[in-house]
Design a protein around this motif. Structure first.
Motif, PDB file in Angstrom:
ATOM      1  N   ASN A  90      21.295  20.513 -23.011  1.00 18.39           N
ATOM      2  CA  ASN A  90      22.202  21.635 -22.760  1.00 18.39           C
ATOM      3  C   ASN A  90      22.730  22.230 -24.064  1.00 18.39           C
ATOM      4  OD1 ASN A  90      21.895  21.329 -20.052  1.00 18.39           O
ATOM      5  ND2 ASN A  90      23.864  20.374 -19.677  1.00 18.39           N
ATOM      6  N   SER A  91      23.172  21.358 -24.964  1.00 19.01           N
ATOM      7  CA  SER A  91      23.725  21.847 -26.228  1.00 19.01           C
ATOM      8  C   SER A  91      22.660  22.559 -27.052  1.00 19.01           C
ATOM      9  CB  SER A  91      24.306  20.680 -27.031  1.00 19.01           C
ATOM     10  OG  SER A  91      25.364  20.083 -26.336  1.00 19.01           O
ATOM     11  N   PHE A  92      21.440  21.999 -27.066  1.00 21.01           N
ATOM     12  CA  PHE A  92      20.384  22.665 -27.831  1.00 21.01           C
ATOM     13  C   PHE A  92      20.043  24.006 -27.212  1.00 21.01           C
ATOM     14  CE2 PHE A  92      15.923  23.782 -28.409  1.00 21.01           C
ATOM     15  CZ  PHE A  92      15.935  23.996 -29.780  1.00 21.01           C
ATOM     16  N   MET A  93      19.991  24.068 -25.874  1.00 19.20           N
ATOM     17  CA  MET A  93      19.657  25.326 -25.214  1.00 19.20           C
ATOM     18  C   MET A  93      20.682  26.405 -25.560  1.00 19.20           C
ATOM     19  SD  MET A  93      17.122  26.118 -23.231  1.00 19.20           S
ATOM     20  CE  MET A  93      16.797  27.876 -23.303  1.00 19.20           C
ATOM     21  N   ARG A  94      21.951  26.019 -25.576  1.00 17.77           N
ATOM     22  CA  ARG A  94      22.988  26.999 -25.908  1.00 17.77           C
ATOM     23  C   ARG A  94      22.889  27.439 -27.361  1.00 17.77           C
ATOM     24  NH1 ARG A  94      27.592  23.699 -22.451  1.00 17.77           N
ATOM     25  NH2 ARG A  94      26.895  24.464 -20.419  1.00 17.77           N
ATOM     26  N   TYR A 111      24.142  33.593 -21.729  1.00 17.07           N
ATOM     27  CA  TYR A 111      25.234  32.640 -21.516  1.00 17.07           C
ATOM     28  C   TYR A 111      25.830  32.793 -20.116  1.00 17.07           C
ATOM     29  CZ  TYR A 111      25.254  31.327 -26.452  1.00 17.07           C
ATOM     30  OH  TYR A 111      24.905  30.840 -27.688  1.00 17.07           O
ATOM     31  N   LEU A 112      25.869  34.024 -19.621  1.00 16.27           N
ATOM     32  CA  LEU A 112      26.408  34.253 -18.284  1.00 16.27           C
ATOM     33  C   LEU A 112      25.523  33.605 -17.225  1.00 16.27           C
ATOM     34  CD1 LEU A 112      28.602  35.684 -16.618  1.00 16.27           C
ATOM     35  CD2 LEU A 112      27.072  37.657 -16.500  1.00 16.27           C
ATOM     36  N   TRP A 113      24.209  33.752 -17.374  1.00 19.82           N
ATOM     37  CA  TRP A 113      23.290  33.133 -16.408  1.00 19.82           C
ATOM     38  C   TRP A 113      23.381  31.609 -16.476  1.00 19.82           C
ATOM     39  CZ3 TRP A 113      21.136  34.624 -12.180  1.00 19.82           C
ATOM     40  CH2 TRP A 113      20.885  35.978 -11.963  1.00 19.82           C
ATOM     41  N   GLU A 114      23.583  31.092 -17.679  1.00 22.34           N
ATOM     42  CA  GLU A 114      23.726  29.636 -17.783  1.00 22.34           C
ATOM     43  C   GLU A 114      24.999  29.171 -17.086  1.00 22.34           C
ATOM     44  OE1 GLU A 114      23.909  26.212 -21.213  1.00 22.34           O
ATOM     45  OE2 GLU A 114      22.546  27.899 -21.425  1.00 22.34           O
ATOM     46  N   ALA A 115      26.087  29.920 -17.240  1.00 18.93           N
ATOM     47  CA  ALA A 115      27.334  29.580 -16.549  1.00 18.93           C
ATOM     48  C   ALA A 115      27.150  29.678 -15.039  1.00 18.93           C
ATOM     49  CB  ALA A 115      28.459  30.502 -17.010  1.00 18.93           C
ATOM     50  N   PHE A 116      26.393  30.676 -14.596  1.00 17.49           N
ATOM     51  CA  PHE A 116      26.113  30.824 -13.163  1.00 17.49           C
ATOM     52  C   PHE A 116      25.324  29.628 -12.635  1.00 17.49           C
ATOM     53  CE2 PHE A 116      22.904  32.121 -10.032  1.00 17.49           C
ATOM     54  CZ  PHE A 116      23.721  32.533  -8.981  1.00 17.49           C
ATOM     55  N   SER A 234      33.078  31.280  -7.905  1.00 18.68           N
ATOM     56  CA  SER A 234      32.807  31.383  -9.336  1.00 18.68           C
ATOM     57  C   SER A 234      31.431  31.988  -9.593  1.00 18.68           C
ATOM     58  CB  SER A 234      32.914  29.998  -9.979  1.00 18.68           C
ATOM     59  OG  SER A 234      32.617  30.056 -11.340  1.00 18.68           O
ATOM     60  N   ALA A 235      30.429  31.543  -8.822  1.00 18.58           N
ATOM     61  CA  ALA A 235      29.073  32.066  -8.996  1.00 18.58           C
ATOM     62  C   ALA A 235      29.018  33.556  -8.673  1.00 18.58           C
ATOM     63  CB  ALA A 235      28.107  31.283  -8.106  1.00 18.58           C
ATOM     64  N   LEU A 236      29.664  33.958  -7.583  1.00 22.23           N
ATOM     65  CA  LEU A 236      29.678  35.376  -7.224  1.00 22.23           C
ATOM     66  C   LEU A 236      30.433  36.199  -8.259  1.00 22.23           C
ATOM     67  CD1 LEU A 236      30.245  35.203  -3.351  1.00 22.23           C
ATOM     68  CD2 LEU A 236      28.131  35.715  -4.582  1.00 22.23           C
ATOM     69  N   GLY A 237      31.505  35.632  -8.816  1.00 19.54           N
ATOM     70  CA  GLY A 237      32.245  36.334  -9.857  1.00 19.54           C
ATOM     71  C   GLY A 237      31.376  36.608 -11.075  1.00 19.54           C
ATOM     72  N   ALA A 238      30.524  35.641 -11.428  1.00 21.12           N
ATOM     73  CA  ALA A 238      29.623  35.827 -12.564  1.00 21.12           C
ATOM     74  C   ALA A 238      28.647  36.963 -12.314  1.00 21.12           C
ATOM     75  CB  ALA A 238      28.875  34.531 -12.840  1.00 21.12           C
ATOM     76  N   VAL A 239      28.098  37.016 -11.096  1.00 22.30           N
ATOM     77  CA  VAL A 239      27.113  38.052 -10.763  1.00 22.30           C
ATOM     78  C   VAL A 239      27.770  39.416 -10.644  1.00 22.30           C
ATOM     79  CG1 VAL A 239      25.485  38.812  -8.993  1.00 22.30           C
ATOM     80  CG2 VAL A 239      25.594  36.401  -9.623  1.00 22.30           C
ATOM     81  N   TRP A 240      28.946  39.458 -10.004  1.00 23.93           N
ATOM     82  CA  TRP A 240      29.598  40.725  -9.700  1.00 23.93           C
ATOM     83  C   TRP A 240      30.276  41.342 -10.923  1.00 23.93           C
ATOM     84  CZ3 TRP A 240      34.923  41.292  -7.021  1.00 23.93           C
ATOM     85  CH2 TRP A 240      35.154  42.638  -6.705  1.00 23.93           C
TER      86      TRP A 240
END
Length: 379
Positions: A90-94, A111-116, A234-240
Motif C-alpha cells: 500500500n505504501s509503495f503504491m501511494r 488517490y481518490l480512487w484508492e480511498a474509494f 463514504s464511498a458515494l461521497g468520494a464518487v459524487w
C-alpha cells in the motif's frame, strides 16, 4: 487480520487473553517493523523487498496457524514476525502515484480512487472472511487471506514500471542519514501525521459506539447493516464530490474537509433509532474518503521524494494509532456515558482535529526540498 487471529487462537482452544496477546503482538510487529521495511524499499528498490515480504508474510502466518498452538513460545514469535513482514504494498503504491509523471489532477484522482477502494474493502473484507469461514475454518480463512496478500505483493514487485518510477537506490539514506524518524524529521510531515492521528480517533470512538447504540435499541441483528451505511456513504461521497476537489490546493482543502468530517461526526447525536443512525452515518460519512485522499496527496508533497514509501507508512501508522486510541477511549467512556456520550466525544475530537488542521495550513503548504517532477502540459 487481527480479527482472524483472535478467531484462530480461540479455534485452537486458546483463551481470550492468549488470543488478544497474539493479535496485539502482530500489531506491535507491524508498528515497529513497517517503517524500517518501507525504508528498505526507498533505499534498495521495491522488487527485493516486496518479493521477500510477499513470501515471508504468508509463511509466518501459515506457521502460526498450522505449526503452533496457544501457549507455545513459537506462536507469539511468529505473530511478531508476520506483523514485521507485512508487505509494504500500500505504501509503495501511494508513493508510486507521487513518482509517476502525472498532472496534479490525475494524481489526486488516483488517490481518490484508492480511498474509494479502501472504503469498499472496509465493507468487503469482513464479508470475505465470513464467507471463507463458512467453507472451512478460521485457520483456513487466515491462510487464504495471507496468501492473497503475498500474491498481491509479488504481483506488484514483478509489474513493469516506467523509467524513474522506482525509488532511486540510496535515496532514503541521503534524505535521512542515521535518523530513526526518517521523514518525521520534517516539521510539516510531523504536523500532518499528528492531524491524521487526531482525525482517526473519532473513527475508533464511533466503531465502538455504533454496535452499542444498536444493541441498546434491541436490534443487534442490524449492526452489520448500520456499519455498511457508514462505508457506503463514504464511498458515494468520494464518487459524487471527488472530481470537484482538485480545483482547490490540497493544504487549503484539507482543513475544510476535516471540518465537514467533524460536522458529519455530530449527526449521530440526533439519532433516536438504528434506522436514523444508519441515515446519519450515510450522510455524515460523505467526507471521510475525501479526507483520506487529501491526506495522501499532502504526504506526497510535504515528504521528501527520496523517502516517500516510508512517509506513507508513517502516515498509515498514525491513522492506526489514532483509531486504537479511539477504541480504547470508547471502551472507557461507554459504561459511564453510554453510546450518545461516546458519539459526543467523537464530535468533540473531530472539531479539535479541524482546529489543528486549520492551524497547520501554513506548514502543509510547504513543499519538500526534493520534489517530484510534474508535467505542466494540460494544466
Amino acid at each position: 487480520m487481527t480479527l482472524a487471529m483472535v478467531l484462530v487462537v480461540r479455534e485452537q482452544g486458546g483463551s481470550y487473553p492468549q488470543a488478544g496477546l497474539v493479535s496485539a503482538l502482530y500489531t506491535v510487529g507491524m508498528a515497529l517493523g513497517s517503517p524500517l521495511v518501507a525504508r528498505l524499499v526507498d533505499r534498495r528498490g521495491r522488487r527485493a523487498v516486496l518479493v521477500g515480504t510477499g513470501i515471508l508474510y504468508p509463511l509466518a502466518l501459515a506457521g502460526l496457524v498450522w505449526a503452533t498452538e496457544p501457549g507455545h513460545w513459537a506462536q507469539p514469535v511468529l505473530a511478531v514476525v508476520a506483523g514485521t513482514a507485512l508487505p509494504p504494498a500500500n505504501s509503495f503504491m501511494r508513493s508510486l502515484w507521487a513518482r509517476l509523471p502525472l498532472r496534479d489532477d490525475e494524481r489526486e484522482l488516483a488517490y481518490l480512487w484508492e480511498a474509494f477502494l479502501t472504503e469498499v474493502l472496509v465493507i468487503g473484507a469482513p464479508l470475505m472472511l465470513a464467507a471463507l469461514m463458512l467453507t472451512g475454518s478460521a485457520g483456513v480463512a487466515l491462510t487464504v487471506v495471507s496468501a492473497l496478500g503475498g500474491i498481491g505483493a509479488l504481483g506488484l514487485a514483478l509489474t513493469p514500471l516506467p523509467e524513474g518510477a522506482d525509488p532511486a537506490p540510496g535515496g532514503a539514506a541521503e534524505a535521512s542519514p542515521g535518523s530513526l524518524l526518517g521523514p518525521l524529521r520534517s516539521v510539516s510531515m510531523l504536523a500532518l501525521t499528528g492531524a491524521m492521528a487526531l482525525c482517526a480517533v473519532p473513527i475508533g470512538l464511533m466503531t465502538l459506539a455504533i454496535p452499542a447504540f444498536v444493541d441498546e435499541h434491541g436490534a443487534r441483528g442490524s449492526t452489520g447493516l448500520v456499519y455498511a451505511c457508514w462505508g457506503i456513504g463514504s464511498a458515494l461521497g468520494a464518487v459524487w464530490l471527488g472530481r470537484s476537489q482538485s480545483q482547490v490546493a490540497a493544504h487549503l482543502r484539507f482543513p475544510r474537509l476535516v471540518l465537514a468530517f467533524a460536522v458529519g461526526t455530530g449527526l449521530p447525536l440526533m439519532a433516536t433509532s438504528p434506522l436514523m443512525l444508519g441515515l446519519a452515518l450515510a450522510v455524515g460519512s460523505a467526507p471521510i474518503a475525501l479526507v483520506s485522499a487529501c491526506e495522501m496527496s499532502l504526504v506526497s508533497t510535504v515528504a521528501d521524494s527520496r523517502s516517500l514509501t516510508e512517509a506513507f507508512t508513517w502516515a498509515s501508522l498514525a491513522t492506526v494509532a489514532g483509531d486504537a486510541v479511539g477504541l480504547q477511549a470508547g471502551g472507557l467512556l461507554m459504561e459511564p456515558f453510554g453510546p450518545h456520550g461516546v458519539f459526543a466525544a467523537a464530535f468533540g475530537v473531530a472539531l479539535a482535529a479541524a482546529v489543528a488542521a486549520f492551524a497547520c495550513r501554513g506548514l502543509l503548504g510547504r513543499h519538500a526540498g526534493t520534489s517530484v517532477p510534474t508535467p505542466s502540459a494540460g494544466r
